[in-house]
Write a protein that holds these residues in place. Sequence first.
Motif, PDB file in Angstrom:
ATOM      1  N   GLY A 185       0.822  -1.208   0.000  1.00 54.60           N
ATOM      2  CA  GLY A 185       0.000   0.000   0.000  1.00 54.60           C
ATOM      3  C   GLY A 185       0.848   1.246   0.000  1.00 54.60           C
ATOM      4  O   GLY A 185       0.559   2.217  -0.719  1.00 54.60           O
TER       5      GLY A 185
ATOM      6  N   LEU B 146       2.356   1.858  -3.438  1.00 55.00           N
ATOM      7  CA  LEU B 146       1.367   2.440  -4.351  1.00 55.00           C
ATOM      8  C   LEU B 146       1.165   3.918  -4.046  1.00 55.00           C
ATOM      9  O   LEU B 146       1.147   4.765  -4.961  1.00 55.00           O
ATOM     10  CB  LEU B 146       0.046   1.682  -4.251  1.00 55.00           C
TER      11      LEU B 146
ATOM     12  N   PRO C 198      -1.812  -6.223  -1.138  1.00 56.77           N
ATOM     13  CA  PRO C 198      -1.720  -4.809  -0.753  1.00 56.77           C
ATOM     14  C   PRO C 198      -2.808  -4.378   0.230  1.00 56.77           C
ATOM     15  O   PRO C 198      -3.978  -4.717   0.071  1.00 56.77           O
ATOM     16  CB  PRO C 198      -1.873  -4.082  -2.091  1.00 56.77           C
TER      17      PRO C 198
ATOM     18  N   ALA D 161      -4.615  -1.573   0.694  1.00 61.08           N
ATOM     19  CA  ALA D 161      -4.880  -0.388  -0.113  1.00 61.08           C
ATOM     20  C   ALA D 161      -5.905   0.554   0.495  1.00 61.08           C
ATOM     21  O   ALA D 161      -6.050   1.693   0.042  1.00 61.08           O
ATOM     22  CB  ALA D 161      -5.351  -0.803  -1.521  1.00 61.08           C
ATOM     23  N   ASP D 162      -6.627   0.086   1.507  1.00 59.43           N
ATOM     24  CA  ASP D 162      -7.666   0.915   2.136  1.00 59.43           C
ATOM     25  C   ASP D 162      -7.634   0.677   3.641  1.00 59.43           C
ATOM     26  O   ASP D 162      -8.129  -0.332   4.136  1.00 59.43           O
ATOM     27  CB  ASP D 162      -9.038   0.568   1.563  1.00 59.43           C
TER      28      ASP D 162
ATOM     29  N   SER E 229      -4.644   5.466   2.322  1.00 63.04           N
ATOM     30  CA  SER E 229      -5.493   4.535   1.569  1.00 63.04           C
ATOM     31  C   SER E 229      -5.389   4.876   0.088  1.00 63.04           C
ATOM     32  O   SER E 229      -6.224   5.595  -0.461  1.00 63.04           O
ATOM     33  CB  SER E 229      -6.947   4.641   2.044  1.00 63.04           C
TER      34      SER E 229
ATOM     35  N   ILE F 286      -6.099   3.501  -2.515  1.00 61.02           N
ATOM     36  CA  ILE F 286      -7.222   3.166  -3.393  1.00 61.02           C
ATOM     37  C   ILE F 286      -8.059   4.406  -3.680  1.00 61.02           C
ATOM     38  O   ILE F 286      -8.770   4.473  -4.691  1.00 61.02           O
ATOM     39  CB  ILE F 286      -8.084   2.053  -2.759  1.00 61.02           C
TER      40      ILE F 286
ATOM     41  N   ASP G  51     -10.657  -5.626  -1.334  1.00 64.02           N
ATOM     42  CA  ASP G  51     -10.099  -4.345  -1.761  1.00 64.02           C
ATOM     43  C   ASP G  51      -9.085  -4.511  -2.885  1.00 64.02           C
ATOM     44  O   ASP G  51      -8.917  -3.605  -3.707  1.00 64.02           O
ATOM     45  CB  ASP G  51      -9.460  -3.625  -0.574  1.00 64.02           C
ATOM     46  N   THR G  52      -8.411  -5.659  -2.940  1.00 62.85           N
ATOM     47  CA  THR G  52      -7.489  -5.898  -4.050  1.00 62.85           C
ATOM     48  C   THR G  52      -8.263  -6.069  -5.353  1.00 62.85           C
ATOM     49  O   THR G  52      -7.867  -5.545  -6.406  1.00 62.85           O
ATOM     50  CB  THR G  52      -6.620  -7.136  -3.768  1.00 62.85           C
TER      51      THR G  52
ATOM     52  N   LEU H 292      -9.383  -2.623  -6.256  1.00 63.63           N
ATOM     53  CA  LEU H 292      -8.266  -1.859  -6.813  1.00 63.63           C
ATOM     54  C   LEU H 292      -8.037  -2.246  -8.264  1.00 63.63           C
ATOM     55  O   LEU H 292      -7.845  -1.372  -9.125  1.00 63.63           O
ATOM     56  CB  LEU H 292      -7.001  -2.115  -5.985  1.00 63.63           C
TER      57      LEU H 292
END
Length: 296
Positions: free
Chosen positions: A152, A155, A177, A179-180, A222, A224, A247-248, A251
């Motif tokens: 994350g 990114l 990841p 990501a959120d 986050s 995302i 969430d992946t 994404l």
Amino acid sequence: MPSLVARMLAVAFRVARKRPMETVEGARERIEEAKDDPEPPHWVAKRHEISRRTVGDFQSYTVLPRERGDGPGKAVLYVHGGSYISEISPWHWVLISRMADAGCRVEVPVYGLAPRYTYREAFGFLHTVYRELLEHAAPERTVFAGDSAGAGLALALTQTLPGEGLPRPARLILVSPWADLTMSNPDIAEVEGRDPWLSPVGLREAAKAWAGGDDLSDPRLSPINGPLADLPPIDLYIGTRDVFLPDTRRLRDLVAQAGGEVELHEEAGAFHVYPLVPVPEGSRARAAIIGTVQDL
């Protein structure tokens, strides 16, 4: 069906890793624990030429391949995971060593962890590490890679590069990841019961510590929610027994909708960060990752 060794490890993870993070009290105790030594294992130091330098208030390791050609070569900036509260582990160093064996200069920034540090210190440090890496490798031959929290962060780092006047790398390799950090995706509840490693309760506590009181939906926390257009090609690795799966997938969909190139490698029955773990599923994923960096 997952391999036998993966099933056995899942049982051990549920007791040793997930259970302590299933309550707020347990998570807070875990967050406050002393951090491990980030020093690479002895066998890695014997196999590669490794140097460590101070960048601001933090340390960064450079792992060099045994055979190096003339001129700028391939490079990987590897951002390790650990829910922003745990230090780099021997499993991370295995993948880093494999990347160096593939002819890559691997830069390993040891960013500050919560609760002492927050994301605010991480970005300036990582920007500086990347600037210095560009003195040795061209961006078109550089990959950002990371796992879990580190994926994350990698990114989010990529999303901030234009504002720093820095070129984006050639590719992103993101393993499981995070990501959120809001953990607000309703589909997480359906996956949580079969994840032997991660607990949303503990993750939310770690996220709050890393955010230092800031809004968890901030794109630097986050990604995302950050700009997903004009990113480098992205490889996503995730198992179906990972709470980050919803969430992946989201994404992947959002990057594709933004016109980006993204490939999702979804392993049925695999748990969190399986490409780092010594199981057959992980071996296959590591081989694919190494193949990607070899093709730079």
